[in-house]
Enzyme design. Structure first.
Site, PDB file in Angstrom:
ATOM      1  N   HIS A  92     -63.723 109.252 -49.104  1.00  0.00           N
ATOM      2  CA  HIS A  92     -62.494 108.504 -49.395  1.00  0.00           C
ATOM      3  C   HIS A  92     -62.421 107.331 -48.429  1.00  0.00           C
ATOM      4  O   HIS A  92     -62.643 107.497 -47.232  1.00  0.00           O
ATOM      5  CB  HIS A  92     -61.258 109.394 -49.233  1.00  0.00           C
ATOM      6  CG  HIS A  92     -60.025 108.819 -49.847  1.00  0.00           C
ATOM      7  ND1 HIS A  92     -59.379 107.693 -49.340  1.00  0.00           N
ATOM      8  CD2 HIS A  92     -59.297 109.203 -50.932  1.00  0.00           C
ATOM      9  CE1 HIS A  92     -58.328 107.419 -50.082  1.00  0.00           C
ATOM     10  NE2 HIS A  92     -58.256 108.312 -51.058  1.00  0.00           N
ATOM     11  N   GLY A 181     -48.228  95.720 -32.615  1.00  0.00           N
ATOM     12  CA  GLY A 181     -49.385  96.144 -31.840  1.00  0.00           C
ATOM     13  C   GLY A 181     -50.312  95.014 -31.468  1.00  0.00           C
ATOM     14  O   GLY A 181     -50.042  93.836 -31.729  1.00  0.00           O
ATOM     15  N   PRO A 182     -51.457  95.348 -30.872  1.00  0.00           N
ATOM     16  CA  PRO A 182     -52.401  94.344 -30.382  1.00  0.00           C
ATOM     17  C   PRO A 182     -53.171  93.662 -31.512  1.00  0.00           C
ATOM     18  O   PRO A 182     -53.206  94.151 -32.640  1.00  0.00           O
ATOM     19  CB  PRO A 182     -53.345  95.164 -29.502  1.00  0.00           C
ATOM     20  CG  PRO A 182     -53.321  96.529 -30.122  1.00  0.00           C
ATOM     21  CD  PRO A 182     -51.915  96.729 -30.600  1.00  0.00           C
ATOM     22  N   ALA A 188     -61.873 103.754 -31.781  1.00  0.00           N
ATOM     23  CA  ALA A 188     -61.539 105.169 -31.964  1.00  0.00           C
ATOM     24  C   ALA A 188     -60.282 105.378 -32.798  1.00  0.00           C
ATOM     25  O   ALA A 188     -60.036 106.479 -33.304  1.00  0.00           O
ATOM     26  CB  ALA A 188     -61.369 105.848 -30.607  1.00  0.00           C
TER      27      ALA A 188
END
Length: 301
Positions: A92, A181-182, A188
């Protein structure tokens, strides 16, 4: 008496084989009993799990997190702590450890309320967990679609043999500016797509074949994008030995539901000389989800 301003959140995580990780994620959710998990759908072949949570929403806009966002944020943190996206493999597609989060209004809630909740989560998650978040649907100011984000990241193209997706995103930088966010991707973790829409159904139909090209033709002809059923998105995904599924998003399931998709897949598969199994939903209907949520709290009284 319980309020009827309810929202549902579906959380899709790229893992179903690591029991320790799933147990950690579910323990995190249980710390917020007012936002219970109503459904869990695991698929070992896809290596993917979907959780459906429900909670009340505050009728008055607030700058404070609600039970639902608290529970989801805790689940996401647990997922990041126990799953390495670089080690993931499955049939998937996915963009990150937490691939997709979507809020849906239930009962007397509005889509605007669900969208506000999604935006709050995206901002909070992006800053506190340092992961790029991308908004879509009513949560995005221009109503950007989920599939448009996915196409920009090459979501629908397997990156390995045997129609599998293996490892993390191969990106040095983001071509699309995140909403939270960044601007760089931690290998990861990957990225998270967060949206708000009216109810979307998920219906998968297994076809007894290993001919991915033929099933892709069927999926394209079923989908609205390919001139098929309106409000249906479909893709062909390998699902075990000699089985390929036509996996469908039903964007307006009250107009085009699973039965109509089933009949259309069977019609098209007959032209290809391919046998078709019985399709299935990956979640309850929104009416059943409300019913189960209310019953759960009745049992607690």
């Amino acid at each position: 008496m319980l309020k009827s301003i309810l929202a549902c959140c579906k959380v899709y995580i790229s893992e179903s084989r690591n029991r320790t990780a799933l147990e950690s994620i579910e323990r995190a959710a249980k710390l917020f009993p007012l936002a219970p998990i109503i459904n869990k759908f695991e698929d070992v072949t896809y290596n993917r799990v979907g959780y459906t949570l429900v909670s009340e929403l505050d009728p008055v806009p607030s700058t404070e997190p609600c039970h639902l966002t608290n529970a989801v944020l805790a689940m996401v943190k647990a997922a990041f702590d126990t799953i390495d996206f670089q080690l993931h493999a499955g049939t998937h597609p996915r963009l990150g450890v937490v691939d997709h989060i979507c809020f849906h209004p239930l009962a007397d809630a509005s889509l605007d309320q669900a969208a506000r909740t999604a935006r709050f989560l995206a901002k909070d998650m992006g800053s506190s967990l340092q992961v790029p978040t991308f908004l879509y649907g009513a949560a995005h100011e221009e109503g950007r679609t989920l599939d448009s984000i996915r196409r920009m990241f090459g979501y629908f193209k397997p990156n390995s043999s045997e129609n599998q997706w293996i490892g993390g995103l191969k990106l040095d930088s983001l071509s699309l500016k995140p909403d939270g966010g960044p601007s760089h991707v931690a290998p990861a973790k990957g990225v998270v797509v967060i949206g708000a829409t009216n109810w979307v159904g998920n219906y998968n139909v297994p076809l007894l074949s290993s001919d991915i090209s033929a099933i892709r033709r069927i999926a394209k002809r079923v989908s609205g994008r390919g001139g098929g059923l309106p409000s249906v998105q479909a893709m062909a995904l390998a699902h075990g030995e000699d089985v390929i599924e036509v996996a469908c998003n039903l964007l307006d399931p009250n107009k085009v539901g699973g039965e109509r998709v089933q009949h259309e897949v069977e019609r098209l598969a007959k032209e290809e000389g391919i046998s078709v199994g019985r399709g299935y939903y990956t979640d309850f209907s929104h009416e059943e989800i409300i019913k189960r949520y209310l019953k759960l709290f009745e049992e607690r009284i």
